[in-house]
Write a protein that holds these residues in place. Structure first.
Motif, PDB file in Angstrom:
ATOM      1  N   LYS A  15      -9.946   3.232 -11.604  1.00  0.00           N
ATOM      2  CA  LYS A  15      -9.214   1.972 -11.514  1.00  0.00           C
ATOM      3  C   LYS A  15     -10.096   0.841 -10.979  1.00  0.00           C
ATOM      4  CE  LYS A  15      -4.733   4.256 -11.156  1.00  0.00           C
ATOM      5  NZ  LYS A  15      -3.609   4.669 -10.298  1.00  0.00           N
ATOM      6  N   GLN A  16     -11.105   1.185 -10.203  1.00  0.00           N
ATOM      7  CA  GLN A  16     -12.033   0.178  -9.700  1.00  0.00           C
ATOM      8  C   GLN A  16     -12.798  -0.470 -10.861  1.00  0.00           C
ATOM      9  OE1 GLN A  16     -12.272  -0.603  -6.378  1.00  0.00           O
ATOM     10  NE2 GLN A  16     -13.696  -2.256  -6.857  1.00  0.00           N
ATOM     11  N   GLN A  17     -13.009   0.275 -11.932  1.00  0.00           N
ATOM     12  CA  GLN A  17     -13.735  -0.258 -13.084  1.00  0.00           C
ATOM     13  C   GLN A  17     -12.971  -1.373 -13.790  1.00  0.00           C
ATOM     14  OE1 GLN A  17     -14.759   2.995 -15.710  1.00  0.00           O
ATOM     15  NE2 GLN A  17     -15.568   4.245 -14.029  1.00  0.00           N
ATOM     16  N   SER A  18     -11.657  -1.422 -13.589  1.00  0.00           N
ATOM     17  CA  SER A  18     -10.846  -2.455 -14.248  1.00  0.00           C
ATOM     18  C   SER A  18     -10.417  -3.558 -13.278  1.00  0.00           C
ATOM     19  CB  SER A  18      -9.608  -1.820 -14.887  1.00  0.00           C
ATOM     20  OG  SER A  18      -8.800  -1.185 -13.910  1.00  0.00           O
ATOM     21  N   TRP A  59      -3.508  -2.923  -9.059  1.00  0.00           N
ATOM     22  CA  TRP A  59      -4.203  -4.209  -8.950  1.00  0.00           C
ATOM     23  C   TRP A  59      -3.295  -5.381  -9.317  1.00  0.00           C
ATOM     24  CZ3 TRP A  59      -8.204  -4.146  -6.100  1.00  0.00           C
ATOM     25  CH2 TRP A  59      -9.213  -3.187  -6.198  1.00  0.00           C
ATOM     26  N   GLU A  60      -2.339  -5.167 -10.200  1.00  0.00           N
ATOM     27  CA  GLU A  60      -1.505  -6.284 -10.650  1.00  0.00           C
ATOM     28  C   GLU A  60      -0.665  -6.833  -9.504  1.00  0.00           C
ATOM     29  OE1 GLU A  60       1.491  -7.439 -14.318  1.00  0.00           O
ATOM     30  OE2 GLU A  60       0.299  -5.604 -14.414  1.00  0.00           O
ATOM     31  N   ALA A  63       0.827  -1.206   0.000  1.00  0.00           N
ATOM     32  CA  ALA A  63       0.000   0.000   0.000  1.00  0.00           C
ATOM     33  C   ALA A  63       0.863   1.258   0.000  1.00  0.00           C
ATOM     34  CB  ALA A  63      -0.940  -0.011   1.201  1.00  0.00           C
ATOM     35  N   LYS A  64       1.947   1.245   0.763  1.00  0.00           N
ATOM     36  CA  LYS A  64       2.844   2.407   0.800  1.00  0.00           C
ATOM     37  C   LYS A  64       3.602   2.551  -0.518  1.00  0.00           C
ATOM     38  CE  LYS A  64       3.479   2.414   5.837  1.00  0.00           C
ATOM     39  NZ  LYS A  64       2.809   3.704   6.044  1.00  0.00           N
ATOM     40  N   LEU A  65       4.038   1.434  -1.081  1.00  0.00           N
ATOM     41  CA  LEU A  65       4.750   1.477  -2.354  1.00  0.00           C
ATOM     42  C   LEU A  65       3.851   2.018  -3.461  1.00  0.00           C
ATOM     43  CD1 LEU A  65       7.329   0.644  -3.988  1.00  0.00           C
ATOM     44  CD2 LEU A  65       6.194  -1.547  -4.389  1.00  0.00           C
ATOM     45  N   HIS A  66       2.613   1.569  -3.503  1.00  0.00           N
ATOM     46  CA  HIS A  66       1.707   1.926  -4.593  1.00  0.00           C
ATOM     47  C   HIS A  66       1.256   3.383  -4.532  1.00  0.00           C
ATOM     48  CE1 HIS A  66       0.540  -2.610  -4.968  1.00  0.00           C
ATOM     49  NE2 HIS A  66       1.707  -2.329  -5.535  1.00  0.00           N
ATOM     50  N   ALA A 126       0.156 -10.706  -5.095  1.00  0.00           N
ATOM     51  CA  ALA A 126       0.598 -10.849  -3.709  1.00  0.00           C
ATOM     52  C   ALA A 126      -0.451 -11.575  -2.873  1.00  0.00           C
ATOM     53  CB  ALA A 126       0.894  -9.475  -3.111  1.00  0.00           C
ATOM     54  N   GLU A 127      -1.717 -11.293  -3.110  1.00  0.00           N
ATOM     55  CA  GLU A 127      -2.776 -12.005  -2.380  1.00  0.00           C
ATOM     56  C   GLU A 127      -2.685 -13.501  -2.628  1.00  0.00           C
ATOM     57  OE1 GLU A 127      -7.493 -11.283  -1.879  1.00  0.00           O
ATOM     58  OE2 GLU A 127      -6.857 -11.937  -3.884  1.00  0.00           O
ATOM     59  N   PHE A 128      -2.472 -13.886  -3.882  1.00  0.00           N
ATOM     60  CA  PHE A 128      -2.341 -15.299  -4.226  1.00  0.00           C
ATOM     61  C   PHE A 128      -1.136 -15.929  -3.527  1.00  0.00           C
ATOM     62  CE2 PHE A 128       0.045 -18.178  -7.103  1.00  0.00           C
ATOM     63  CZ  PHE A 128      -0.788 -19.283  -7.046  1.00  0.00           C
TER      64      PHE A 128
END
Length: 318
Positions: free
Chosen positions: A267-270, A230-231, A127-130, A236-238
């Motif tokens: 960005k939420q739309q994608s 999102w990428e 989150a901080k990086l993004h 990372a979640e996986f």
């Protein structure tokens, strides 16, 4: 440009120029190659007689040096979670650059069982990086690319990965294959409207995240670039939360407690596009030859679960 190759002569010259450059640190006791499959540079762990510990990168491509220096300058204010640059210098004797960076202490998360603490730590780091952004989606974030962001970063990769998945799923008719291609393509207008791009680690694997004294820190920005958060988020979640619902929930909650983006609505739309993109990437990896070599027992059940998720995501929203 091809990546440099490690030879005994090159390693000896690196050791000599570093000792000449830093006589106060004494001799180098250990220069350990950490290069696995790095594409752009050679990486060493360096232990000095003085007790100092460094990560040393040998790079022959000036564009790669420019990129890493740019990344380090952006990470400098975030020293809690990321390594800091110590030195960058061109050595004619080596015909390349040596970049010395802080060697962070800690245990790779691959050696630890995932817990709420470690998963939340990964979410906080990302989150901080993004939140570091650029109006350009080039690797350094300096120069703009001309044309379509979607076309450059995703179009050809999606076509290639879909072809591989179609090959591994012969039951799909040509009509259905065409629908899958069209589903991804319909997100192009929204993605091409994005004007602020997030700094991505782009290689969030278990080796690149360290745990020490309750903190998660991340290393190795060889593949870092600017794109859509999102990428990194779904990959990372996986890799860190897996299929554990409690860990997934903790990951998501902690990430969005910290992360803010001025183009979040766009960005939420994608979101579905990037989730499907990562599922497709996972399926390709699980069925790929390199994964089979390292994991002789093909995990068919896991592959089937992620394929079902991928198909449901695309087909239910088609």
């Amino acid at each position: 440009m091809k990546s440099p190759k490690l030879t005994a002569s090159l390693e000896h010259r690196i050791r000599c120029v570093l000792q000449d450059r830093h006589p106060a640190e004494g001799r180098i006791l250990k220069l350990e190659s950490l290069t696995d499959k790095g594409r752009w540079c050679l990486v060493f762990g360096c232990s000095w007689e003085s007790g100092r510990q460094d990560i040393v990168r040998y790079i022959s491509n000036p564009l790669t040096v420019l990129k890493l220096l740019r990344i380090f300058s952006l990470l400098a204010p975030l020293s809690l979670h990321f390594p800091q640059l110590k030195e960058s210098r061109f050595y004619p004797r080596l015909r390349g650059w040596l970049i010395l960076e802080e060697r962070l202490p800690g245990i790779q998360l691959g050696y630890l069982e995932p817990t709420l603490k470690t998963v939340e730590g990964v979410a906080e780091v990302l989150a901080k990086l993004h939140q570091v952004t650029s109006p350009h989606w080039s690797r350094t974030g300096y120069l703009p690319h001309l044309g379509s962001y979607y076309g450059y970063c995703y179009g050809r990769w999606i076509r290639r990965r879909l072809r591989r998945w179609f090959h591994n799923t012969p039951s799909l008719s040509r009509a259905v294959q065409k629908e899958y291609k069209a589903w991804f393509g319909r997100f192009r207008p929204q993605i091409d409207k994005i004007t602020r791009f997030n700094l991505l680690h782009w290689d969030p694997n278990l080796r690149n995240y360290l745990y020490q004294d309750g903190q998660v820190r991340t290393v190795d920005f060889e593949f870092a670039r600017f794109g859509v958060f999102w990428e990194d988020y779904f990959l990372a979640e996986f890799r860190f939360a897996g299929e554990d619902k409690d860990l997934q929930q903790a990951y998501q909650q902690r990430y969005f407690e910290i992360f803010q983006d001025q183009e979040m609505e766009l960005k939420q739309q994608s979101r579905d596009f990037f989730q499907a993109f990562i599922y497709l990437r996972i399926l390709n990896r699980l069925h790929g030859p390199s994964h089979r070599i390292n994991n002789p027992k093909f995990d068919e059940q896991r592959y089937t679960r992620y394929e079902r998720r991928f198909r449901e995501l695309v087909e239910e929203n088609n």
